[in-house]
Enzyme design. Structure first.
Site, PDB file in Angstrom:
ATOM      1  N   VAL A  12       0.841  -1.198   0.000  1.00 37.61           N
ATOM      2  CA  VAL A  12       0.000   0.000   0.000  1.00 37.61           C
ATOM      3  C   VAL A  12       0.879   1.252   0.000  1.00 37.61           C
ATOM      4  CG1 VAL A  12      -1.734   1.284   1.315  1.00 37.61           C
ATOM      5  CG2 VAL A  12      -1.922  -1.190   1.107  1.00 37.61           C
ATOM      6  N   ASP A  31      10.652   3.967   6.093  1.00 33.67           N
ATOM      7  CA  ASP A  31      10.527   2.595   6.617  1.00 33.67           C
ATOM      8  C   ASP A  31      11.640   2.396   7.635  1.00 33.67           C
ATOM      9  OD1 ASP A  31       8.934  -0.065   5.245  1.00 33.67           O
ATOM     10  OD2 ASP A  31      10.484  -0.430   6.751  1.00 33.67           O
ATOM     11  N   LYS A  36      15.865  -2.353   3.259  1.00 33.45           N
ATOM     12  CA  LYS A  36      14.782  -2.153   2.297  1.00 33.45           C
ATOM     13  C   LYS A  36      14.906  -0.762   1.656  1.00 33.45           C
ATOM     14  CE  LYS A  36       9.823  -3.107   2.464  1.00 33.45           C
ATOM     15  NZ  LYS A  36       8.664  -3.127   3.362  1.00 33.45           N
ATOM     16  N   PHE A 153      -8.038   0.240  -1.604  1.00 34.88           N
ATOM     17  CA  PHE A 153      -8.744  -0.927  -2.148  1.00 34.88           C
ATOM     18  C   PHE A 153      -7.945  -1.641  -3.235  1.00 34.88           C
ATOM     19  CE2 PHE A 153     -11.940   2.026  -0.523  1.00 34.88           C
ATOM     20  CZ  PHE A 153     -12.654   1.190   0.332  1.00 34.88           C
ATOM     21  N   LEU A 154      -6.635  -1.364  -3.324  1.00 31.75           N
ATOM     22  CA  LEU A 154      -5.879  -1.964  -4.429  1.00 31.75           C
ATOM     23  C   LEU A 154      -5.656  -3.464  -4.233  1.00 31.75           C
ATOM     24  CD1 LEU A 154      -2.723  -2.438  -3.391  1.00 31.75           C
ATOM     25  CD2 LEU A 154      -2.597   0.012  -3.766  1.00 31.75           C
ATOM     26  N   GLU A 156      -3.193  -6.805  -5.044  1.00 33.26           N
ATOM     27  CA  GLU A 156      -1.844  -7.203  -5.431  1.00 33.26           C
ATOM     28  C   GLU A 156      -1.898  -7.753  -6.846  1.00 33.26           C
ATOM     29  OE1 GLU A 156       0.125  -9.778  -2.650  1.00 33.26           O
ATOM     30  OE2 GLU A 156      -0.552  -8.545  -0.980  1.00 33.26           O
ATOM     31  N   ALA A 253     -14.780 -20.228  -8.838  1.00 32.99           N
ATOM     32  CA  ALA A 253     -14.565 -21.261  -7.817  1.00 32.99           C
ATOM     33  C   ALA A 253     -13.111 -21.714  -7.862  1.00 32.99           C
ATOM     34  CB  ALA A 253     -15.487 -22.441  -8.093  1.00 32.99           C
ATOM     35  N   CYS A 261      -4.981 -10.219   2.942  1.00 33.32           N
ATOM     36  CA  CYS A 261      -6.130  -9.347   3.247  1.00 33.32           C
ATOM     37  C   CYS A 261      -7.409 -10.104   3.615  1.00 33.32           C
ATOM     38  CB  CYS A 261      -6.388  -8.433   2.077  1.00 33.32           C
ATOM     39  SG  CYS A 261      -4.928  -7.493   1.643  1.00 33.32           S
ATOM     40  N   ARG A 328       1.620 -15.217   1.436  1.00 36.43           N
ATOM     41  CA  ARG A 328       0.880 -15.121   2.700  1.00 36.43           C
ATOM     42  C   ARG A 328      -0.494 -15.794   2.583  1.00 36.43           C
ATOM     43  NH1 ARG A 328       1.745  -8.893   4.017  1.00 36.43           N
ATOM     44  NH2 ARG A 328       1.798  -8.820   1.750  1.00 36.43           N
TER      45      ARG A 328
HETATM   46  C1  UGA Z   1      -8.026  -7.820  -1.871  1.00 41.98           C
HETATM   47  C2  UGA Z   1      -9.126  -6.919  -2.456  1.00 41.98           C
HETATM   48  O1  UGA Z   1      -9.540  -7.430  -3.726  1.00 41.98           O
HETATM   49  C3  UGA Z   1      -8.637  -5.476  -2.621  1.00 41.98           C
HETATM   50  O2  UGA Z   1      -9.702  -4.648  -3.076  1.00 41.98           O
HETATM   51  C4  UGA Z   1      -8.138  -4.978  -1.258  1.00 41.98           C
HETATM   52  O3  UGA Z   1      -7.627  -3.643  -1.351  1.00 41.98           O
HETATM   53  C5  UGA Z   1      -7.043  -5.899  -0.773  1.00 41.98           C
HETATM   54  O4  UGA Z   1      -7.567  -7.237  -0.647  1.00 41.98           O
HETATM   55  C6  UGA Z   1      -6.589  -5.377   0.572  1.00 41.98           C
HETATM   56  O5  UGA Z   1      -7.375  -5.352   1.522  1.00 41.98           O
HETATM   57  O6  UGA Z   1      -5.443  -4.865   0.669  1.00 41.98           O
HETATM   58  P1  UGA Z   1      -5.864  -9.085  -2.876  1.00 41.98           P
HETATM   59  O7  UGA Z   1      -5.791  -9.778  -1.562  1.00 41.98           O
HETATM   60  O8  UGA Z   1      -4.649  -8.467  -3.456  1.00 41.98           O
HETATM   61  O9  UGA Z   1      -6.956  -7.879  -2.818  1.00 41.98           O
HETATM   62  O10 UGA Z   1      -6.355 -10.143  -3.948  1.00 41.98           O
HETATM   63  P2  UGA Z   1      -7.720 -10.540  -4.701  1.00 41.98           P
HETATM   64  O11 UGA Z   1      -7.525 -10.347  -6.146  1.00 41.98           O
HETATM   65  O12 UGA Z   1      -8.888  -9.903  -4.094  1.00 41.98           O
HETATM   66  O13 UGA Z   1      -7.750 -12.126  -4.431  1.00 41.98           O
HETATM   67  C7  UGA Z   1      -7.834 -12.655  -3.115  1.00 41.98           C
HETATM   68  C8  UGA Z   1      -7.932 -14.156  -3.163  1.00 41.98           C
HETATM   69  O14 UGA Z   1      -9.204 -14.556  -3.648  1.00 41.98           O
HETATM   70  C9  UGA Z   1      -6.899 -14.848  -4.058  1.00 41.98           C
HETATM   71  O15 UGA Z   1      -6.413 -15.988  -3.400  1.00 41.98           O
HETATM   72  C10 UGA Z   1      -7.693 -15.201  -5.292  1.00 41.98           C
HETATM   73  O16 UGA Z   1      -7.148 -16.297  -5.987  1.00 41.98           O
HETATM   74  C11 UGA Z   1      -9.039 -15.539  -4.676  1.00 41.98           C
HETATM   75  N1  UGA Z   1     -10.180 -15.406  -5.609  1.00 41.98           N
HETATM   76  C12 UGA Z   1     -10.489 -14.210  -6.175  1.00 41.98           C
HETATM   77  C13 UGA Z   1     -10.965 -16.520  -5.884  1.00 41.98           C
HETATM   78  O17 UGA Z   1     -10.718 -17.631  -5.364  1.00 41.98           O
HETATM   79  N2  UGA Z   1     -12.039 -16.390  -6.711  1.00 41.98           N
HETATM   80  C14 UGA Z   1     -12.367 -15.199  -7.281  1.00 41.98           C
HETATM   81  O18 UGA Z   1     -13.371 -15.149  -8.024  1.00 41.98           O
HETATM   82  C15 UGA Z   1     -11.568 -14.091  -7.016  1.00 41.98           C
END
Ligand code: UGA
Length: 430
Positions: A12, A31, A36, A153-154, A156, A253, A261, A328
């Protein structure tokens, strides 16, 4: 232009800092980890994130973005100080606020004039007041400040794009001038701004992540039902997604959600509810289903491979999702450890996460070539849906395996095509 300090150079902090520099502000990222900071000054990123190195290097060269371990070089001159340190899960899922607290103390000791402090990390409800109190207790008497919550809300793997084109900006705080000043930082971007109080802003972040996690657990439960009835979960999701009240996104799925997160935030929200005498049954179920997906997958491997002792299992994908090296809470950890506990010999490959995975999974054997992982294997498990795997030569894979069993944990491949190539193929609810 504004002078901005960003405390913490995780996902972030680094992405936010680099983006505000790109918008023309002077940004200094702080930091406490010297190594780093030294590496960032050389243009070396602490993690893999598409597009980030270019953004950081461009802005460092333009002298808009700097890095330091020294609060005195960053905070006194800043009009805005973003707190972006992490809030890892503590006991019972409660968010650990110790890094936020120590960052707030250090900020307080270096404040000068009037400063707006912005909470950008995901922080429990009440954190805005907590940071304000910590600043109050540690700041010199002649300074003034206001605290605004501006959750991030970004995602990774898509962080640079998300920070450039956010869906919304949420600003919480009772000091209208401070909220307007933070809104000004986003003035050149076309984005809806939700203005509210601190607690509501903080809860918007948790509720958003919990909703997305709920959709994933929901579709995973539907996938289990699909498996029983021979239905196809991908088409179920497609058919549901055309309804604008449902929408198509976050209905894939798989082996469950991981990352730094969703698991942490759903647990923290459930903890906050429980602590206040509520019974967060839906949130608990979301977590339970997510856990169950991993057991179900391991059971599927046993069903198709039989006794795992001495069996060779190839694994494609280790990171919790594609386009990142982040391990993680990756589902691969528990899945691979369970298989190895049952005597399987695992050989794994991930385009970016081999090194981080070796730190996360004891005795993990990784290889540098995807085809090497499947040589003589009794099954191939697809755990992370990298594009590289979608484009792989699957005929060559089938040929190289001892028994061509393909267990697709992300429904990446076309079932009929894989079967035509000679694989015994199973997806998740597909
Ligand atoms: C998530 C949120 O999407 C962000 O909006 C938020 O800012 C972020 O957490 C945070 O709180 O910092 P992130 O953890 O980077 O982002 O990843 P996602 O793309 O949301 O995926 C999370 C997990 O869900 C992954 O393991 C992904 O493979 C899984 N996933 C995602 C599924 O199993 N099915 C889906 O349809 C979508």
């Amino acid at each position: 232009m504004n002078t901005i300090a960003v405390i913490g150079t995780g996902y972030v902090g680094l992405v936010t800092g680099a983006w505000f520099a790109e918008l023309g502000n002077t940004v200094i990222c702080v930091d406490i980890i010297e190594e780093k900071i030294a590496r960032l000054r050389e243009g070396e990123m602490p993690f893999f994130e598409p597009g980030l190195a270019e953004l950081v290097i461009r802005n460092t060269e333009a002298a808009r973005l700097r890095f330091t371990t020294d609060y005195t070089k960053a905070v006194p001159d800043a009009g805005f100080v973003f707190i972006t340190v992490d809030t890892p899960p503590g006991p019972n899922g409660k968010a650990d606020m110790s890094r936020v607290e120590s960052a707030s103390r250090s900020i307080a000791q270096h404040l000068k004039g009037h400063t707006v402090i912005i909470n950008k990390s995901t922080m429990p409800m009440g954190s805005g007041d907590f940071v304000a109190r910590t600043l109050e207790m540690n700041a010199p008497p002649d300074v003034t400040f206001a605290v605004v919550s501006n959750p991030e809300f970004l995602r990774e793997g898509a962080a640079v794009r998300d920070v450039m084109e956010p869906d919304r900006v949420v600003l919480g705080g009772m000091d209208t001038e401070a909220v307007n000043a933070v809104a000004g930082l986003y003035a050149t971007m076309e984005v809806p701004i939700v203005r509210t109080d601190l607690q509501t802003a903080e809860l918007i972040k948790y509720a958003s992540n919990a909703m997305l996690a709920t959709r994933i657990s929901f579709i995973n439960e539907i996938a289990a039902i699909c498996d029983v009835f021979g239905a196809d979960v991908r088409v179920v999701a497609e058919g549901m997604g055309y309804d604008p009240r449902i929408g198509p996104l976050f209905l894939s799925a798989g082996i469950g959600f991981g990352g730094s997160c969703f698991p942490k935030d759903v647990k923290a929200l459930a903890h906050m509810a429980k602590e206040n005498n509520l019974h967060p049954q839906l949130l608990n179920s979301v977590l339970e289903i997510n856990q169950y997906q991993r057991y179900r997958f391991v059971a599927k491997v046993e069903k198709y491979v039989g006794d795992l002792r001495g069996k060779r299992i190839g694994v494609w994908g280790l990171a919790f999702k594609q386009d990142t090296d982040d391990m993680r809470e990756a589902p691969s950890i528990e899945i691979i450890e369970s298989l190895m506990d049952r005597g399987a010999q695992v050989r794994a490959y991930d385009p970016e996460a081999n090194v981080t995975a070796q730190r996360a999974i004891r005795d993990l054997v990784t290889v540098l070539d995807p085809y090497e992982a499947v040589k003589g294997a009794d099954a191939l498990l697809l755990l992370t849906p990298w594009n590289e795997f979608k484009q792989a030569d699957m005929a060559r894979v089938c040929e190289a395996m001892r028994t061509p069993v393909l267990l697709d944990g992300r429904n990446l491949y076309d079932r009929e095509q894989m079967r035509a190539l000679g694989f015994t193929y199973r997806g998740i609810g597909y």
